[in-house]
Structures are given as C-alpha cells and as structure tokens.
Design an enzyme around this catalytic site. Sequence first.
Site, PDB file in Angstrom:
ATOM      1  N   HIS B  80     -12.249 -13.676  -2.435  1.00  0.00           N
ATOM      2  CA  HIS B  80     -12.846 -12.327  -2.494  1.00  0.00           C
ATOM      3  C   HIS B  80     -12.179 -11.408  -3.569  1.00  0.00           C
ATOM      4  CE1 HIS B  80      -9.465 -11.833   0.242  1.00  0.00           C
ATOM      5  NE2 HIS B  80      -9.590 -10.553  -0.377  1.00  0.00           N
ATOM      6  N   GLU B 131     -14.051  -6.960  -0.799  1.00  0.00           N
ATOM      7  CA  GLU B 131     -13.349  -6.412   0.401  1.00  0.00           C
ATOM      8  C   GLU B 131     -13.133  -4.832  -0.068  1.00  0.00           C
ATOM      9  OE1 GLU B 131      -9.307  -7.687   0.935  1.00  0.00           O
ATOM     10  OE2 GLU B 131      -8.872  -6.570   2.639  1.00  0.00           O
TER      11      GLU B 131
END
Lengths: 140, 140
Positions: B80, B131
């Site tokens: 991520h 995120e």
Amino acid sequence: MIGNLNHVGVATPSIAESIKLYRDILGATKIGEPFDLPAQGVKVCFIDTPTAQIELIEPFDETSPITGFLAKNPKGGQHHVCFEVADIHAAIAEMRAKGVTILGTGEPRIGAHGTPVVFLHPKEMGGVLIELMETPKEAH
Amino acid sequence: MIGNLNHVGVATPSIAESIKLYRDILGATKIGEPFDLPAQGVKVCFIDTPTAQIELIEPFDETSPITGFLAKNPKGGQHHVCFEVADIHAAIAEMRAKGVTILGTGEPRIGAHGTPVVFLHPKEMGGVLIELMETPKEAH
C-alpha cells in the site's frame, strides 16, 4: 547508501484518467505535465507531495516494459519504489559487489528526473522492484 | 486533501530478513524496532529516509489481512501507499461524498503511527491500495 525515498512508480493504462483520480478524488494539487520518455518506453507524470512523489507511468507503445505488468494488473498498480543515491556508479559497484542483479544492460540510463538510474531485480529485493536514481544536483 | 506521502507499505514473510536486505544490502541506517499491531493483524517495522518511510509488514498470525497477499507474492512486495490527511473524519466524509469505498467497517482504526487510519478500495484507486492516516500532531 540509499537516501531519500524519491517516488513510488504507479503503472496506469491512462495517465489522463489517473490524474483525474489523484486531482479530483484525492485532492492532489501539484501535478506536473505528462511527458514522454521513449527511451524507457513510458509516458510519465509526477504528482508531488511535500515528501515523496507519485510517478504515474503509462506505456509509450506496445513494446513498453510495463505492458506485461498492465496485462496482469489491468487497472494499474504499484510498480516500483525509487531511492536516491549520491553516485550511481558507486551504487552499481556496491550492488554488484554484494551480488545484486542490475536489470537490463547493467548500465545506467537517464531517468525521468534527468539523472542516471538503474533497477534492481525484485527477486533479490523482497519482491519489490527498486529503482536507484542519482540525486539531481540542483535539488540540494 | 492528501498531504505528505508518509510511507510505502511493503509486505514480507519475515521482517528480520527484510531488515537485513535494507540494512546490509541497501545501506539504510535508520531502522526502527519492529513491533506488533495485533488489532491490525500485523507486525511492523519502519525504515526511515529523509522523505518518506518504508513500512515492513509481516503477518501477526494466520488470520492476518496480508496472508492472502503473501500467498500470491511469497517473496513479499509493495502492499500500500500511505498519504497523510489533516483530519481523518473530514477525509472519510469527503471520500464517501465522492463515492469512494472505505474498506472494513468504514470507521478509522489506530494505525502504526498511533493516529487514525482508513484504507480505500484499490479497485477505485487505479489498482493501488491507499491508506489515509491523520498526520501525527507532534510531527509538525
């Protein structure tokens, strides 16, 4: 050896569509003009944050090195992580001495920031395609 | 909306082995102590660069959310990208208003930096798991 995490390379089938995503949805404000890097087989566009950048990468043509990545990941995805090094030739020598495989010819090419870069084999880098780029002189 | 690119999350079957790679091969010098984040199902370790960080992520147990990722990528890989936001609740409201899917319950959880975080669905984010983390107050 590694200095700044300079950018995260994000492959995309369309830089234009990705710009809409980062600008209109995520609210990024510093988005550069896309440009061609035919020697690397890609079109690129940098999105700046105060720390690292996102480098959007779209295939320049069908022979692009990211064509295979996009075949496996049609929506795009994280392609590589780029760290700066002070001296690319010293970095290459150090990597070779440590048994790391440099991709391609093993010689640096001029990357999207105008300085020499090499890529390290992801099999030896915990599955991460790592780019080493010589820090631009004017940036520091 | 998005501020600093805070870190790149890199999944690994072994933080200990990845530390050897980043420290002994790549020459990273600022490597934090690994710690458990059982509520998120992961063990983590931050590698600092002057700009963004690498967050090494290892499964905490077999129910870890990164177990599936490692099954597909046994050597590990980029998992991520984390961007900071000033106010996580404002960011969530903005994402919802724009039709973006927040993963999990949709409510923020406390992330590895001790501030609330959410993850956005990669299908809507150009194949990238993003995120959003509230910027730590003490960091600025």
